[in-house]
Design a protein around this motif. Structure first.
Motif, PDB file in Angstrom:
ATOM      1  N   GLY A  76      -8.504 -11.739 134.466  1.00 36.93           N
ATOM      2  CA  GLY A  76      -9.420 -12.852 134.655  1.00 36.93           C
ATOM      3  C   GLY A  76     -10.736 -12.719 133.908  1.00 36.93           C
ATOM      4  O   GLY A  76     -11.702 -13.399 134.230  1.00 36.93           O
ATOM      5  N   VAL A  77     -10.794 -11.846 132.908  1.00 36.89           N
ATOM      6  CA  VAL A  77     -12.031 -11.635 132.149  1.00 36.89           C
ATOM      7  C   VAL A  77     -11.865 -12.160 130.729  1.00 36.89           C
ATOM      8  O   VAL A  77     -10.918 -11.818 130.035  1.00 36.89           O
TER       9      VAL A  77
ATOM     10  N   LYS B  57     -23.963 -25.654 131.428  1.00 38.46           N
ATOM     11  CA  LYS B  57     -23.089 -25.340 130.302  1.00 38.46           C
ATOM     12  C   LYS B  57     -23.901 -25.352 129.007  1.00 38.46           C
ATOM     13  O   LYS B  57     -24.636 -26.295 128.731  1.00 38.46           O
ATOM     14  N   ALA B  58     -23.743 -24.289 128.220  1.00 43.15           N
ATOM     15  CA  ALA B  58     -24.396 -24.198 126.915  1.00 43.15           C
ATOM     16  C   ALA B  58     -23.465 -24.758 125.842  1.00 43.15           C
ATOM     17  O   ALA B  58     -22.257 -24.856 126.040  1.00 43.15           O
ATOM     18  N   SER B  59     -24.031 -25.086 124.695  1.00 44.11           N
ATOM     19  CA  SER B  59     -23.252 -25.657 123.587  1.00 44.11           C
ATOM     20  C   SER B  59     -22.283 -24.643 122.984  1.00 44.11           C
ATOM     21  O   SER B  59     -21.263 -25.022 122.419  1.00 44.11           O
TER      22      SER B  59
ATOM     23  N   GLU C  14     -13.267 -19.611 132.217  1.00 46.94           N
ATOM     24  CA  GLU C  14     -12.868 -20.995 131.940  1.00 46.94           C
ATOM     25  C   GLU C  14     -13.214 -21.420 130.514  1.00 46.94           C
ATOM     26  O   GLU C  14     -13.172 -22.605 130.182  1.00 46.94           O
ATOM     27  N   HIS C  15     -13.599 -20.442 129.662  1.00 53.94           N
ATOM     28  CA  HIS C  15     -13.999 -20.678 128.277  1.00 53.94           C
ATOM     29  C   HIS C  15     -15.168 -21.660 128.201  1.00 53.94           C
ATOM     30  O   HIS C  15     -15.200 -22.564 127.373  1.00 53.94           O
ATOM     31  N   GLU C  16     -16.148 -21.411 129.059  1.00 58.10           N
ATOM     32  CA  GLU C  16     -17.364 -22.217 129.124  1.00 58.10           C
ATOM     33  C   GLU C  16     -18.546 -21.256 129.194  1.00 58.10           C
ATOM     34  O   GLU C  16     -18.630 -20.435 130.109  1.00 58.10           O
ATOM     35  N   LEU C  17     -19.449 -21.345 128.223  1.00 59.89           N
ATOM     36  CA  LEU C  17     -20.625 -20.486 128.205  1.00 59.89           C
ATOM     37  C   LEU C  17     -21.688 -21.109 129.109  1.00 59.89           C
ATOM     38  O   LEU C  17     -22.149 -22.216 128.855  1.00 59.89           O
TER      39      LEU C  17
END
Length: 143
Positions: free
Chosen positions: A125-126, A57-59, A23-26
């Motif tokens: 999905g990776v 969620k990280a910055s 989801e492009h969320e670290l």
């Protein structure tokens, strides 16, 4: 024939991290008892040994802590990327992550360089988190 690049092996401990990447969320693990943030993901907190974990969620920002420039591919699938940078990035939140530095000449990478996450969508999905210098103007990594 070009060899396929290896993809991460996802397990119960790393599932939330890789779902966030997709989801492009670290995402980092946070201990549900002592609040310790950690990476890589693990089933218990290294600080208090609690198994209670939440995902936060990280910055996506940090600094290069250490790095190596590869001039010989460890796997033939990476031959076309030479030279490439493997780095340990210290995230703003504290944990460190092993990653690649992209979006700049490998000779320009330095310790303490400010970096931000970009996403390398590998299919199936990776999405892999990679980092680029903060002054870079690209949003996505394309290979």
């Amino acid at each position: 024939m070009t060899k396929k690049r290896p993809l991460p092996k996802i397990n119960a401990d790393t599932k939330a991290f890789w779902e966030g990447c997709r989801e492009h969320e670290l995402r980092l693990q946070k201990c549900g008892d002592c609040g310790h943030l950690r990476h890589p993901p693990a089933f218990i907190c290294p600080n208090c040994h609690s198994s209670r974990t939440v995902s936060v969620k990280a910055s996506g920002r940090g600094r290069v802590y250490s790095y190596a420039v590869y001039h010989v591919a460890f796997d033939p699938a990476f031959q076309g990327d030479l030279p490439y940078v493997v780095a340990l990035v210290a995230l703003e939140e504290g944990p460190q992550i092993v990653t690649n530095i992209v979006g700049c000449d490998p000779a320009a990478v330095s310790c303490e360089m400010a970096v931000e996450v970009v996403w390398d969508d590998r299919g199936k999905g990776v999405s892999l988190p990679k980092f680029r210098p903060i002054n870079s103007h690209h949003n996505e990594v394309r290979k």
